[in-house]
Scaffold this motif. Structure first.
Motif, mmCIF file in Angstrom:
data_model
loop_
_atom_site.group_PDB
_atom_site.id
_atom_site.type_symbol
_atom_site.label_atom_id
_atom_site.label_comp_id
_atom_site.label_asym_id
_atom_site.label_seq_id
_atom_site.Cartn_x
_atom_site.Cartn_y
_atom_site.Cartn_z
ATOM 1 N N GLN A 38 50.708 12.614 45.905
ATOM 2 C CA GLN A 38 49.395 12.414 45.291
ATOM 3 C C GLN A 38 49.336 12.724 43.793
ATOM 4 O O GLN A 38 48.727 11.960 43.043
ATOM 5 C CB GLN A 38 48.340 13.230 46.033
ATOM 6 C CG GLN A 38 46.924 12.798 45.715
ATOM 7 C CD GLN A 38 46.640 11.392 46.209
ATOM 8 O OE1 GLN A 38 46.814 11.115 47.380
ATOM 9 N NE2 GLN A 38 46.218 10.515 45.325
ATOM 10 N N PRO A 39 49.964 13.797 43.318
ATOM 11 C CA PRO A 39 49.884 14.063 41.873
ATOM 12 C C PRO A 39 50.449 12.922 41.023
ATOM 13 O O PRO A 39 49.953 12.645 39.930
ATOM 14 C CB PRO A 39 50.710 15.337 41.688
ATOM 15 C CG PRO A 39 50.690 15.991 43.021
ATOM 16 C CD PRO A 39 50.644 14.886 44.033
ATOM 17 N N LEU A 40 51.442 12.236 41.541
ATOM 18 C CA LEU A 40 52.044 11.131 40.796
ATOM 19 C C LEU A 40 51.161 9.895 40.821
ATOM 20 O O LEU A 40 50.992 9.223 39.797
ATOM 21 C CB LEU A 40 53.429 10.840 41.370
ATOM 22 C CG LEU A 40 54.353 12.059 41.254
ATOM 23 C CD1 LEU A 40 55.470 11.993 42.258
ATOM 24 C CD2 LEU A 40 54.863 12.209 39.847
ATOM 25 N N ILE A 41 50.577 9.607 41.960
ATOM 26 C CA ILE A 41 49.632 8.489 42.059
ATOM 27 C C ILE A 41 48.438 8.758 41.141
ATOM 28 O O ILE A 41 47.969 7.872 40.430
ATOM 29 C CB ILE A 41 49.153 8.283 43.519
ATOM 30 C CG1 ILE A 41 50.324 7.947 44.440
ATOM 31 C CG2 ILE A 41 48.050 7.245 43.593
ATOM 32 C CD1 ILE A 41 50.954 6.598 44.233
ATOM 33 N N THR A 42 47.975 9.998 41.123
ATOM 34 C CA THR A 42 46.848 10.372 40.269
ATOM 35 C C THR A 42 47.212 10.212 38.791
ATOM 36 O O THR A 42 46.390 9.743 38.001
ATOM 37 C CB THR A 42 46.395 11.810 40.570
ATOM 38 O OG1 THR A 42 45.998 11.877 41.946
ATOM 39 C CG2 THR A 42 45.245 12.242 39.686
ATOM 40 N N ALA A 43 48.425 10.568 38.419
ATOM 41 C CA ALA A 43 48.856 10.397 37.021
ATOM 42 C C ALA A 43 48.805 8.926 36.625
ATOM 43 O O ALA A 43 48.343 8.585 35.529
ATOM 44 C CB ALA A 43 50.271 10.952 36.833
ATOM 45 N N ALA A 44 49.238 8.056 37.515
ATOM 46 C CA ALA A 44 49.174 6.616 37.233
ATOM 47 C C ALA A 44 47.727 6.153 37.160
ATOM 48 O O ALA A 44 47.350 5.398 36.267
ATOM 49 C CB ALA A 44 49.928 5.841 38.319
ATOM 50 N N GLN A 45 46.931 6.617 38.084
ATOM 51 C CA GLN A 45 45.520 6.226 38.145
ATOM 52 C C GLN A 45 44.800 6.627 36.864
ATOM 53 O O GLN A 45 44.082 5.830 36.269
ATOM 54 C CB GLN A 45 44.865 6.882 39.366
ATOM 55 C CG GLN A 45 43.425 6.502 39.575
ATOM 56 C CD GLN A 45 42.884 7.106 40.871
ATOM 57 O OE1 GLN A 45 43.577 7.798 41.600
ATOM 58 N NE2 GLN A 45 41.635 6.841 41.135
#
Length: 152
Positions: free
Chosen positions: A140-147
């Protein structure tokens, strides 16, 4: 984490690793089986995850064009793949260096903010349905960074 591990190895060429340095290495190595398992799950479920997202978009955004949806899903594929590799490596910089600056430039050419917002909302919902909380904590932290990069 891989660059940190490489740095530790380089620093320890003429000495033993200190306890805190060994702790970093142990932490990464002990989390590796979980990371590998999640990486394989994402790889094996990628089509189902993204198809679920794509199928829900028209009800959320009835006026979205097929061209925009295809572009959004293609970008989401890249984000999921690079996020998965960054998760496996435990290295957020991998995601930033390899994908986000490029995607940010591409996305600035067209106003797809509303579509991206919807795609990430649906992706996050689908991921919550597919994976356990401990697995989500890795990804999730990586998806959030992209988002955050692409929407704001």
């Amino acid at each position: 984490m891989i660059p940190k591990i490489q740095e530790l190895i380089n620093q320890a060429q003429d000495r033993y690793l200190a306890s805190d340095e060994l702790g970093l290495m142990e932490s990464y190595v002990s989390s590796l089986p979980d990371r590998l398992k999640l990486y394989k799950l994402i790889r094996d479920r990628e089509i189902d995850i993204l198809q679920s997202v794509a199928d829900q978009v028209p009800s959320e955004l009835p006026n979205v064009t097929v061209e925009d949806l295809e572009l959004g899903i293609k970008n989401l594929v890249l984000v999921l793949r690079y996020s998965s590799m960054a998760m496996l490596l435990n290295d957020e910089n991998f995601l930033k260096e390899r994908l986000l600056s490029w995607l940010e430039g591409i996305m600035s050419m067209r106003d797809l903010r509303r579509l991206n917002d919807t795609l990430y909302k649906l992706l996050n919902q689908t991921l919550r349905q597919q994976f356990s909380p401990s697995q989500l904590a890795l990804l999730q932290p990586l998806i959030t960074a992209a988002q955050v990069t692409l929407i704001y």
